[in-house]
Design a protein around this motif. Structure first.
Motif, PDB file in Angstrom:
ATOM      1  N   MET A 168       0.831  -1.197   0.000  1.00  6.88           N
ATOM      2  CA  MET A 168       0.000   0.000   0.000  1.00  6.88           C
ATOM      3  C   MET A 168       0.874   1.259   0.000  1.00  6.88           C
ATOM      4  O   MET A 168       0.624   2.212  -0.757  1.00  6.88           O
ATOM      5  CB  MET A 168      -0.912   0.001   1.225  1.00  6.88           C
ATOM      6  N   VAL A 169       1.914   1.262   0.833  1.00  5.13           N
ATOM      7  CA  VAL A 169       2.810   2.419   0.905  1.00  5.13           C
ATOM      8  C   VAL A 169       3.444   2.675  -0.454  1.00  5.13           C
ATOM      9  O   VAL A 169       3.590   3.821  -0.898  1.00  5.13           O
ATOM     10  CB  VAL A 169       3.890   2.199   1.996  1.00  5.13           C
ATOM     11  N   ASN A 170       3.811   1.603  -1.155  1.00  8.13           N
ATOM     12  CA  ASN A 170       4.412   1.766  -2.478  1.00  8.13           C
ATOM     13  C   ASN A 170       3.442   2.344  -3.495  1.00  8.13           C
ATOM     14  O   ASN A 170       3.869   2.911  -4.501  1.00  8.13           O
ATOM     15  CB  ASN A 170       4.927   0.409  -2.978  1.00  8.13           C
ATOM     16  N   SER A 171       2.142   2.189  -3.250  1.00  7.24           N
ATOM     17  CA  SER A 171       1.156   2.709  -4.200  1.00  7.24           C
ATOM     18  C   SER A 171       0.726   4.133  -3.870  1.00  7.24           C
ATOM     19  O   SER A 171      -0.020   4.735  -4.632  1.00  7.24           O
ATOM     20  CB  SER A 171      -0.074   1.802  -4.224  1.00  7.24           C
ATOM     21  N   LEU A 172       1.181   4.655  -2.751  1.00 10.12           N
ATOM     22  CA  LEU A 172       0.775   6.000  -2.327  1.00 10.12           C
ATOM     23  C   LEU A 172       1.822   7.030  -2.730  1.00 10.12           C
ATOM     24  O   LEU A 172       2.404   7.728  -1.906  1.00 10.12           O
ATOM     25  CB  LEU A 172       0.549   6.032  -0.809  1.00 10.12           C
ATOM     26  N   GLN A 232      10.834   5.405   0.820  1.00 15.76           N
ATOM     27  CA  GLN A 232       9.894   6.520   0.737  1.00 15.76           C
ATOM     28  C   GLN A 232      10.397   7.748   1.498  1.00 15.76           C
ATOM     29  O   GLN A 232      10.220   8.885   1.055  1.00 15.76           O
ATOM     30  CB  GLN A 232       8.527   6.090   1.263  1.00 15.76           C
ATOM     31  N   GLU A 233      11.030   7.521   2.634  1.00 14.29           N
ATOM     32  CA  GLU A 233      11.590   8.642   3.409  1.00 14.29           C
ATOM     33  C   GLU A 233      12.710   9.318   2.637  1.00 14.29           C
ATOM     34  O   GLU A 233      12.844  10.552   2.664  1.00 14.29           O
ATOM     35  CB  GLU A 233      12.089   8.118   4.760  1.00 14.29           C
ATOM     36  N   SER A 234      13.519   8.523   1.905  1.00 11.29           N
ATOM     37  CA  SER A 234      14.595   9.098   1.096  1.00 11.29           C
ATOM     38  C   SER A 234      14.030   9.864  -0.090  1.00 11.29           C
ATOM     39  O   SER A 234      14.561  10.909  -0.476  1.00 11.29           O
ATOM     40  CB  SER A 234      15.532   7.988   0.608  1.00 11.29           C
ATOM     41  N   LEU A 235      12.945   9.347  -0.666  1.00 14.99           N
ATOM     42  CA  LEU A 235      12.293  10.071  -1.755  1.00 14.99           C
ATOM     43  C   LEU A 235      11.782  11.423  -1.285  1.00 14.99           C
ATOM     44  O   LEU A 235      11.942  12.445  -1.970  1.00 14.99           O
ATOM     45  CB  LEU A 235      11.128   9.251  -2.309  1.00 14.99           C
ATOM     46  N   ARG A 236      11.172  11.439  -0.116  1.00 20.12           N
ATOM     47  CA  ARG A 236      10.654  12.697   0.439  1.00 20.12           C
ATOM     48  C   ARG A 236      11.780  13.684   0.689  1.00 20.12           C
ATOM     49  O   ARG A 236      11.622  14.895   0.501  1.00 20.12           O
ATOM     50  CB  ARG A 236       9.907  12.418   1.743  1.00 20.12           C
ATOM     51  N   ALA A 237      12.949  13.161   1.101  1.00 25.17           N
ATOM     52  CA  ALA A 237      14.095  14.029   1.404  1.00 25.17           C
ATOM     53  C   ALA A 237      14.865  14.427   0.157  1.00 25.17           C
ATOM     54  O   ALA A 237      15.778  15.256   0.218  1.00 25.17           O
ATOM     55  CB  ALA A 237      15.025  13.322   2.385  1.00 25.17           C
ATOM     56  N   GLY A 238      14.510  13.835  -0.972  1.00 26.65           N
ATOM     57  CA  GLY A 238      15.184  14.158  -2.217  1.00 26.65           C
ATOM     58  C   GLY A 238      16.529  13.485  -2.387  1.00 26.65           C
ATOM     59  O   GLY A 238      17.312  13.867  -3.266  1.00 26.65           O
ATOM     60  N   PRO A 271       8.529  -4.716  -4.450  1.00 29.33           N
ATOM     61  CA  PRO A 271       9.622  -3.749  -4.552  1.00 29.33           C
ATOM     62  C   PRO A 271      10.987  -4.425  -4.495  1.00 29.33           C
ATOM     63  O   PRO A 271      11.161  -5.479  -3.897  1.00 29.33           O
ATOM     64  CB  PRO A 271       9.404  -2.837  -3.331  1.00 29.33           C
ATOM     65  N   ASN A 272      11.956  -3.776  -5.118  1.00 31.90           N
ATOM     66  CA  ASN A 272      13.311  -4.294  -5.149  1.00 31.90           C
ATOM     67  C   ASN A 272      14.053  -3.899  -3.877  1.00 31.90           C
ATOM     68  O   ASN A 272      14.292  -2.733  -3.622  1.00 31.90           O
ATOM     69  CB  ASN A 272      14.035  -3.727  -6.377  1.00 31.90           C
ATOM     70  N   PHE A 273      14.437  -4.877  -3.087  1.00 35.70           N
ATOM     71  CA  PHE A 273      15.141  -4.600  -1.845  1.00 35.70           C
ATOM     72  C   PHE A 273      16.634  -4.888  -1.944  1.00 35.70           C
ATOM     73  O   PHE A 273      17.373  -4.628  -1.012  1.00 35.70           O
ATOM     74  CB  PHE A 273      14.554  -5.439  -0.705  1.00 35.70           C
ATOM     75  N   ILE A 274      17.079  -5.468  -3.064  1.00 35.31           N
ATOM     76  CA  ILE A 274      18.488  -5.835  -3.198  1.00 35.31           C
ATOM     77  C   ILE A 274      19.267  -4.637  -3.706  1.00 35.31           C
ATOM     78  O   ILE A 274      18.991  -4.111  -4.775  1.00 35.31           O
ATOM     79  CB  ILE A 274      18.657  -7.019  -4.168  1.00 35.31           C
ATOM     80  N   ASN A 275      20.244  -4.183  -2.933  1.00 29.17           N
ATOM     81  CA  ASN A 275      21.141  -3.139  -3.405  1.00 29.17           C
ATOM     82  C   ASN A 275      22.491  -3.277  -2.715  1.00 29.17           C
ATOM     83  O   ASN A 275      22.613  -3.925  -1.668  1.00 29.17           O
ATOM     84  CB  ASN A 275      20.547  -1.737  -3.175  1.00 29.17           C
ATOM     85  N   ALA A 276      23.489  -2.668  -3.309  1.00 26.83           N
ATOM     86  CA  ALA A 276      24.869  -2.869  -2.868  1.00 26.83           C
ATOM     87  C   ALA A 276      25.155  -2.254  -1.510  1.00 26.83           C
ATOM     88  O   ALA A 276      26.170  -2.576  -0.877  1.00 26.83           O
ATOM     89  CB  ALA A 276      25.830  -2.293  -3.907  1.00 26.83           C
TER      90      ALA A 276
END
Length: 417
Positions: A168-172, A232-238, A271-276
């Protein structure tokens, strides 16, 4: 969730970037003429022929003009239309809603770690505050307002299972909110099939799509929800940019990009959770989630869907079927098409300009009215696909679209090898 197809994705995005200056309307394919577009249509060669058609879960108005005419003709001429789920059955919506809920008497605050619950609540408050500014004039003109939309998507969130809250959070997001109120392509096709009085059906039950999501263990779900909130918090912070957008998905679909991993993402929307940047132990958890969803939401479903398609073809040898499934079910390995081919069926990709064989006319509808027998021919295409027929924005239609989007979001960004 990534795989060697990242090379294809990067190549596709580079092509899109080069074409950016010469782009047409939003979502248009600037790379080739419309008559040269590839298609997401496959023909099951028999008499009469049947068809697979790959859809994506975006508003149909963004892609409809780019779907080749032979795909539309295949739909028009088919006798029976099948989807993953029966999107026009009220039970589907009810079952989807029930599947998302915690056991009776439990609330999200009782099961989530306190810090994650507080961050979740804070993020939802932010979304509710921002949503009025995200709404479009067209949405408001149709009577679709922010408070109603927020409640339609996030209402009763404290009773939902954590995995569904994560989805749901990913769709908002602002982009997703702006697209609400217009049927996604799958739903539009279902509505048109119903309007044309075609026989329709589904190859899956709600529980078969829903239970794998509820099958993640608790630690994996908490990890996934935490990563989603961090994103989502990082997106909000830019400080974070998503690797691809809905616009990228639409362009790849409109351009008929059969190699694009983006389309696989749309079919398996986790969502993709795999990152370096993840610590080693968290990367292992992310990979386990990726593997679980790829197996449960792609490979196992493809096998089951393919077997049921085979059974339908054998049960109704004189009928022409149109199977509309998420495009990712037809790409990669172990696809629905592979299942049919293993059973001896000849399945061919059908390019945009290729003519399709005519199916025989469906049998007439026989009705008894006031003791008199009347015979009516089945509608074949008169007034076919008039957008006015699906422009309504009532709550029932919106609920279908929202719940379908949530369910398909549950299968996003799975790697296909």
């Amino acid at each position: 969730m990534v795989h060697p197809g990242w090379v294809c994705l990067l190549q596709s995005l580079l092509l899109l970037a080069k074409a950016w200056q010469s782009r047409g309307p939003a979502g248009a394919c600037p790379l080739r003429g419309k008559s040269e577009l590839n298609s997401f249509l496959w023909t099951i060669k028999r008499d009469p022929p049947s068809y697979f058609f790959g859809t994506i879960h975006v508003p149909y108005t963004r892609v409809w003009d780019f779907i080749p005419e032979n795909s539309k003709k295949a739909f028009q001429q088919s006798h029976i239309v099948y989807f993953e789920l029966d999107l026009t059955d009220p039970y589907t919506i009810s079952a989807l809603t029930s599947c998302q809920l915690l056991p009776q008497g439990e609330n999200l605050e009782d099961v989530l770690p306190r810090d994650i619950y507080r961050r979740l609540k804070r993020h939802l408050e932010y979304v509710k505050l921002m949503m009025p500014s995200w709404m479009t004039p067209d949405q408001r003109g149709k009577g679709l307002y922010a408070d109603y939309l927020f409640n339609a998507i996030a209402g009763n969130w404290e009773r939902k299972r954590p995995v569904w809250v994560m989805l749901m959070v990913n769709s908002l997001t602002e982009v997703d909110i702006k697209s609400r109120g217009v049927p996604v392509l799958d739903l539009y096709l279902a509505q048109e099939a119903e309007r044309l009085r075609k026989q329709t059906g589904a190859v899956e039950k709600v529980e078969e799509q829903c239970h794998p999501l509820n099958g993640l263990n608790f630690s994996q779900v908490i990890f996934a929800l935490n990563q989603t909130l961090l994103q989502q918090e990082s997106l909000r912070a830019g400080s974070f940019q998503i690797p691809y957008t809905t616009e990228d998905l639409i362009k790849h679909y409109n351009c008929g990009d059969l190699s694009s991993i983006i389309l696989n993402h749309d079919t398996s929307q986790v969502p993709n959770f795999i990152n370096a940047t993840l610590p080693a132990h968290e990367r292992i958890t992310a990979q386990e989630i990726d593997s679980y969803f790829r197996q449960e939401l792609i490979y196992k479903r493809n096998e089951r869907m393919g077997r049921r398609v085979k059974d339908l073809l054998e049960e109704y040898p004189d009928k022409s079927f149109f199977f509309a499934f998420g495009a990712g079910h037809f790409m990669g390995n172990n696809t629905v098409i592979d299942v049919l081919r293993r059973e001896g069926y000849d399945v061919e990709h059908t390019p945009a300009g290729q003519a399709i064989n005519n199916a025989t006319d469906p049998p007439p509808r026989i009705r008894i009215i006031n003791g008199y027998i009347t015979v009516e021919p089945q509608p074949r295409g008169h007034g076919w696909f008039s957008p006015a027929c699906t422009d309504a924005s009532g709550s029932h239609q919106l609920s279908h679209s929202l719940l379908l989007s949530l369910l398909t979001l549950a299968m996003h960004m799975i790697r296909l090898h």
